[in-house]
Design a protein around this motif. Structure first.
Motif, short mmCIF file in Angstrom:
data_model
loop_
_atom_site.label_atom_id
_atom_site.label_comp_id
_atom_site.label_asym_id
_atom_site.label_seq_id
_atom_site.Cartn_x
_atom_site.Cartn_y
_atom_site.Cartn_z
N VAL A 56 59.49 31.37 -25.43
CA VAL A 56 59.81 30.16 -24.70
C VAL A 56 60.84 30.54 -24.21
O VAL A 56 60.96 30.91 -23.30
CB VAL A 56 59.26 28.56 -25.47
N GLY A 57 61.71 30.30 -24.91
CA GLY A 57 63.90 31.28 -24.85
C GLY A 57 63.69 32.29 -23.80
O GLY A 57 64.31 31.96 -23.33
N ALA A 58 62.86 32.92 -24.46
CA ALA A 58 62.94 34.37 -23.96
C ALA A 58 62.14 34.08 -22.85
O ALA A 58 62.73 35.05 -21.30
CB ALA A 58 62.48 36.09 -24.55
N VAL A 59 61.07 33.41 -22.55
CA VAL A 59 61.11 34.23 -21.31
C VAL A 59 61.60 32.95 -20.38
O VAL A 59 61.62 33.28 -18.68
CB VAL A 59 59.07 33.00 -21.22
N GLY A 60 62.42 31.63 -20.66
CA GLY A 60 63.28 30.73 -20.46
C GLY A 60 63.94 31.65 -19.29
O GLY A 60 64.69 31.71 -18.79
N ALA A 61 64.67 32.27 -20.30
CA ALA A 61 66.25 33.39 -20.20
C ALA A 61 66.02 34.60 -18.83
O ALA A 61 66.28 34.48 -17.56
CB ALA A 61 66.44 33.96 -21.44
N TRP A 62 64.67 34.93 -18.81
CA TRP A 62 64.06 35.75 -18.31
C TRP A 62 63.95 35.56 -16.81
O TRP A 62 64.75 35.97 -15.94
CB TRP A 62 62.60 36.50 -18.64
N HIS A 63 63.21 34.15 -17.01
CA HIS A 63 63.29 33.24 -15.22
C HIS A 63 64.38 33.18 -14.43
O HIS A 63 64.78 33.25 -13.73
CB HIS A 63 62.66 31.76 -15.16
N LEU A 64 65.58 32.70 -15.35
CA LEU A 64 66.96 32.36 -15.20
C LEU A 64 67.47 33.79 -14.53
O LEU A 64 68.62 33.54 -13.69
CB LEU A 64 67.46 31.35 -16.69
N LEU A 65 67.60 35.09 -15.62
CA LEU A 65 67.61 35.81 -15.25
C LEU A 65 67.81 35.99 -13.43
O LEU A 65 67.91 36.77 -13.07
CB LEU A 65 67.95 36.78 -15.78
N LYS A 66 66.15 35.50 -13.26
CA LYS A 66 65.87 36.21 -11.99
C LYS A 66 65.95 34.89 -11.05
O LYS A 66 66.87 35.58 -9.74
CB LYS A 66 64.66 36.03 -11.99
N ASP A 67 66.33 33.73 -11.53
CA ASP A 67 66.79 32.31 -10.87
C ASP A 67 67.19 31.26 -11.46
O ASP A 67 66.17 30.69 -12.17
CB ASP A 67 65.65 32.81 -10.03
N ARG A 68 68.84 31.23 -11.74
CA ARG A 68 69.59 30.95 -12.24
C ARG A 68 69.70 29.12 -12.15
O ARG A 68 69.32 27.94 -12.59
CB ARG A 68 70.49 31.11 -13.08
N GLU A 69 68.28 28.98 -10.72
CA GLU A 69 68.24 27.52 -9.84
C GLU A 69 67.02 26.97 -10.54
O GLU A 69 67.16 25.90 -9.99
CB GLU A 69 68.85 27.99 -8.58
N ASN A 70 66.05 27.61 -11.16
CA ASN A 70 64.62 27.26 -11.52
C ASN A 70 64.27 26.07 -12.30
O ASN A 70 65.24 26.46 -13.72
CB ASN A 70 63.57 28.33 -11.31
N ARG A 71 64.46 25.52 -12.72
CA ARG A 71 64.62 24.19 -12.98
C ARG A 71 63.20 24.30 -14.25
O ARG A 71 64.18 23.83 -14.91
CB ARG A 71 64.58 22.68 -11.87
N GLN A 72 62.35 24.46 -13.86
CA GLN A 72 60.90 24.70 -14.86
C GLN A 72 61.91 25.72 -15.69
O GLN A 72 61.85 24.89 -17.71
CB GLN A 72 60.15 25.22 -14.57
N ALA A 73 62.92 26.80 -15.27
CA ALA A 73 63.26 27.09 -16.67
C ALA A 73 63.90 26.92 -17.18
O ALA A 73 64.51 27.05 -18.81
CB ALA A 73 63.11 29.57 -16.00
N ARG A 74 65.12 25.99 -16.65
CA ARG A 74 66.27 25.92 -17.66
C ARG A 74 65.67 24.93 -18.77
O ARG A 74 66.00 24.21 -19.63
CB ARG A 74 66.99 24.91 -16.21
N ILE A 75 65.01 23.97 -17.90
CA ILE A 75 64.14 23.06 -18.94
C ILE A 75 63.94 24.07 -20.42
O ILE A 75 64.23 23.26 -21.44
CB ILE A 75 63.21 22.30 -18.21
#
Length: 474
Positions: free
Chosen positions: A201-220
């Motif tokens: 889960v952390g890897a998926v969230g980090a992947w999407h934060l690298l694409k868009d650090r404002e993505n709230r779902q990725a942050r959560i």
């Protein structure tokens, strides 16, 4: 098609191959089911549409993983009859009921509530839907309990007697289920499943934060995963130490193989960081050692005695090479997990958790670390049990069905081809799901959340978030 190997070795390779494929799916689905239950509870509590979106995002991934786990588990279980029928005949009175209880109590619970958990929110209401999600999560944990109990009994058998034909007869089911290694092995396995899911889960969230650090779902999802890594990894290291002490008490030959010790050390054993165990020469070549640290870890005393493999006849020793290296892979990954968890706490304290790109890159790299660790741990404990299927009582060579090596070899090749095609396609689809960003559809989910919180049913012109989530999954 024997590859120059005996029927026993081919059957062991086949079972290891199918179990390896099967093990990675429950290791993920156990943690994912609990993660879904937490997400759904947070949605019901806060009515924050971000949690609903994450639930919809991960429930599709869970469904695919659960399905592959069921299929691979069914295939694996058939080998008890095809390749290991003598083991089934001798130990079936103990192992059979434990496997049956897993189906009756866990699999039926999961299967009975799975459809409601995946598709029933709108049909049964939020309350009953939450019950269904929780029952699926509890079912995965019950399943792990029964399977771990059966496996633990094979390592530390208890509560039985032997009849005239050498068959195991149950005498005390409490002793069988709660055998000496069961509590440690169950705790270690469940925590490993939680960490496997957390780092995925952390890897998926980090992947999407690298694409868009404002993505709230990725942050959560990244934040929740890093909390799990920081809190559970130290607990897992402590449990692993307790499990090691239990193994030293009940399976000292396994510990000797894991540590690469052939000689008995009566005044403190060194910790061998690296080396190449050689069973024929009865030594570990190129050993890099730290004096007495092995005894300190294993016995909690600098001068504690640690037996070497020479204490046992060659025919009774486990092979040292595989447990030696797989144990170090598992431990090494565990400390990398700890490092990433501590790094995330530091970044959280400095308020850079969502902007530290090196942390995110590291989390992506560590995404599959849990799967590698659980497989390495499984190889360590199972190879370390050799040459027995039931430790100290029933040898692997005596557990084999009367099958020819060419037949086992042919089925092994068929398994490899079919598994890589079928499960390769499934894993490829999972990665496609991972790459899909968990973005809220502002036209319906954000606008609809206040209505849900107020108890107002959305009008017919509004989209159903469940259908929308499934549409995104497709």
């Amino acid at each position: 098609m024997t590859f120059g190997l005996t029927a026993e070795i081919l059957a062991r390779i086949q079972f290891a191959f199918t179990v390896s494929f099967h093990f990675i799916f429950p290791a993920f689905s156990i943690g994912t089911a609990s993660f879904l239950a937490v997400l759904n509870a947070l949605w019901l509590w806060k009515r924050d549409p971000a949690y609903l979106k994450l639930f919809e995002y991960w429930k599709t991934i869970f469904a695919v993983t659960f399905g592959m786990g069921v299929v691979s588990g069914i295939v694996m279980s058939y080998q008890f009859g095809t390749n290991w029928s003598v083991f089934s005949e001798k130990a079936g009175a103990v192992i059979g009921p434990l496997m049956g209880y897993e189906v009756l109590t866990a699999f039926f619970l999961e299967a009975g509530f799975l459809g409601i958990a995946l598709f029933g929110r709108k049909r049964v209401g939020d309350g009953l839907h939450m019950v269904a999600v929780a029952m699926v999560a509890i079912g995965t944990l019950i399943s792990a309990t029964w399977i771990t109990s059966a496996n633990s009994w094979m390592h530390t058998p208890a509560g039985f007697s032997l009849d005239a034909n050498g068959a195991f007869i149950p005498e005390d089911w409490w002793a069988i289920i709660f055998n000496p290694s069961f509590p440690y092995r169950l705790t270690h396995t469940v925590l490993a499943a939680f960490l496997t899911t957390a780092f995925a889960v952390g890897a998926v969230g980090a992947w999407h934060l690298l694409k868009d650090r404002e993505n709230r779902q990725a942050r959560i999802m990244f934040s929740m995963a890093m909390w799990m890594a920081a809190i559970v990894t130290p607990i897992q290291i402590f449990v692993g130490d307790m499990h090691g002490l239990n193994t030293l008490e009940h399976q000292p030959a396994k510990i000797a193989a894991m540590e690469g010790h052939y000689e008995t050390h009566t005044d403190g054993a060194p910790l061998i960081l690296f080396g190449i165990p050689d069973d024929e020469a009865e030594t570990t070549h190129y050993a890099v050692e730290i004096p007495k640290l092995g005894s300190l870890i294993l016995t909690h005393s600098l001068d504690g005695e640690v037996k070497g493999l020479k204490e046992w006849d060659r025919a009774d020793r486990p092979p040292a090479l595989i447990p030696f290296f797989t144990f170090r892979i598992m431990v090494g990954i565990g400390f990398l997990m700890l490092g990433l968890g501590m790094w995330s706490l530091w970044s959280r304290w400095r308020k850079t958790l969502y902007t530290n790109r090196w942390l995110h890159r590291s989390a992506v790299v560590m995404g599959g670390s849990g799967f590698v660790a659980v497989l390495a741990g499984w190889y360590t404990t199972e190879v370390g049990r050799q040459p027995y299927t039931v430790y100290g009582l029933m040898r692997t060579a005596d557990s084999l069905s009367p099958v020819d090596a060419p037949a086992v070899g042919a089925s092994l090749v068929a398994f490899v081809i079919v598994y890589f095609l079928v499960f390769g396609a499934g894993v490829f689809y999972l990665f496609r799901l991972f790459r899909r960003p968990p973005i809220l559809d502002e036209d319906h989910e954000l606008d609809k959340a206040p209505h849900r919180a107020a108890g107002i049913t959305p009008g017919p012109a509004q989209e159903d978030p469940i259908k929308e989530g499934l549409r995104h999954a497709d």
